[in-house]
Design a protein around this motif. Sequence first.
Motif, PDB file in Angstrom:
ATOM      1  N   GLU A 144      13.109  37.491  66.471  1.00 50.83           N
ATOM      2  CA  GLU A 144      12.788  36.158  65.948  1.00 50.83           C
ATOM      3  C   GLU A 144      11.286  35.971  65.778  1.00 50.83           C
ATOM      4  OE1 GLU A 144      14.644  33.699  68.832  1.00 50.83           O
ATOM      5  OE2 GLU A 144      16.697  34.154  68.147  1.00 50.83           O
ATOM      6  N   SER A 167      22.880  40.254  63.537  1.00 51.50           N
ATOM      7  CA  SER A 167      23.028  38.851  63.144  1.00 51.50           C
ATOM      8  C   SER A 167      21.672  38.166  63.056  1.00 51.50           C
ATOM      9  CB  SER A 167      23.926  38.118  64.152  1.00 51.50           C
ATOM     10  OG  SER A 167      25.238  38.626  64.107  1.00 51.50           O
ATOM     11  N   ALA A 168      20.804  38.452  64.034  1.00 49.88           N
ATOM     12  CA  ALA A 168      19.468  37.855  64.023  1.00 49.88           C
ATOM     13  C   ALA A 168      18.660  38.352  62.831  1.00 49.88           C
ATOM     14  CB  ALA A 168      18.743  38.184  65.325  1.00 49.88           C
ATOM     15  N   GLU A 194      19.907  39.402  59.927  1.00 43.15           N
ATOM     16  CA  GLU A 194      20.485  38.831  58.708  1.00 43.15           C
ATOM     17  C   GLU A 194      20.106  37.366  58.521  1.00 43.15           C
ATOM     18  OE1 GLU A 194      24.590  39.697  59.373  1.00 43.15           O
ATOM     19  OE2 GLU A 194      24.511  41.604  58.277  1.00 43.15           O
ATOM     20  N   ARG A 195      19.816  36.667  59.602  1.00 43.91           N
ATOM     21  CA  ARG A 195      19.410  35.255  59.509  1.00 43.91           C
ATOM     22  C   ARG A 195      17.961  35.104  59.056  1.00 43.91           C
ATOM     23  NH1 ARG A 195      22.148  34.857  64.550  1.00 43.91           N
ATOM     24  NH2 ARG A 195      20.163  34.831  65.667  1.00 43.91           N
ATOM     25  N   THR A 196      17.199  36.175  59.075  1.00 45.94           N
ATOM     26  CA  THR A 196      15.776  36.108  58.740  1.00 45.94           C
ATOM     27  C   THR A 196      15.585  36.091  57.226  1.00 45.94           C
ATOM     28  OG1 THR A 196      15.256  37.360  60.753  1.00 45.94           O
ATOM     29  CG2 THR A 196      13.536  37.203  59.076  1.00 45.94           C
ATOM     30  N   GLN A 243      24.420  41.761  67.882  1.00 40.70           N
ATOM     31  CA  GLN A 243      23.596  40.560  68.058  1.00 40.70           C
ATOM     32  C   GLN A 243      22.293  40.688  67.282  1.00 40.70           C
ATOM     33  OE1 GLN A 243      23.358  40.245  72.424  1.00 40.70           O
ATOM     34  NE2 GLN A 243      24.284  38.227  72.229  1.00 40.70           N
TER      35      GLN A 243
END
Length: 383
Positions: free
Chosen positions: A205, A238-239, A241-243, A235
């Motif tokens: 993140e 997913s993090a 891909e959210r970026t 996990q």
Amino acid sequence: MPAIARRVALCAGETSGDQLGAGLIEELRKRFPHAEFAGIGGDRMRAAGLDAWFDANELAVMGLAEVLAHLPRLLKLRKAFRRRVLDWRPDVFIGIDAPDFNLGVERWLKRRGVRTVHYVGPSVWAWRESRAAKIGASADRVLCLFPMEPPIYARHGVDAVFVGHPLADAIPLQPDRGSARTALGEPLAAPILALLPGSRLGEIERMLPVFIDAAARLQRDIPQLRVLVPAANAQCRSAIERTPGTAASHVRILDGEAQRTMIAGDCVLLASGTAALEAMLCKRPMVIGHRISGLTYAIVKAFGLLKSAHVSLPNILAGETLVPELLQDDCTAASLHAALLHWFRDAQAVAALQPKFLALHETLRRDASARAADAVAALPRRA
């Protein structure tokens, strides 16, 4: 240890510790075929035969401020874990890295008659050498991955052994980039950037947005550029891909495959840590970009906790700046882009790295898991 070790308790935090633990279990089993292994570990240690009471991911917390946020949970876990270890009555307890957690467990167990080993000596060459004596109060023996460490521990009366680094054993001295690209289904001639933002969610993140921005800038200079982003687990994927920016056509997210991605790449952009050592062993030029929380950074600066001139292992082991380190306020998309572009455009600079990386690789290549198992097996009985 007794002629047949009945029980070995271990505790590893995060991916790198899980890898070390798996190799150690496999080698210990060769010496003690009927031994039982239990404690805290990840998928690799489970596959090697560990009865995992807790998962390694529960310890994957980095930075002073981050640890404080998780402190109540970690203290509760440590209390339950050390009691379970003591009740299990192991022949030896081996803490693998994760010093903030493991050294306290080791010290508590050692006072109660359990022999203790700490695998991966805390970085006393970078953070307060005086800690070496305190580590000796926790561990009967320290297993060190790097050759400069045992002499430091010896100055403080601590039994420390250089065993080498398992990654140096596992990675070929001359990795095959073409085969790595073929295995990943990537073009042999395309320019490739391997992008590794870390294996902790907090790191991803914090670091991935600026890494993706730097890669997008680089892609404008090199239109054919491919950007490969390996995800350590579901996990992490997913993090990632959210970026924003990771859905671009030139960006590909991979499940695992970090090492193969580094070998396939022309250059690696990564956060500091074991990945920097791995990139060096893969003989790839790299750029280190790293930020920690503002509070952690303020504490480090205020108390002068960092003693080393470098933070990345390639530079520390070489004793010189082989690869750029862009830290905290210097870790911007613009500065990362400029450093990456240098490697892509200066073939001579890349070629000059190769013999230096090879020499460091040979220094660390010592059949580490076997040496570590021998050092555990040779641990003297308690008086």
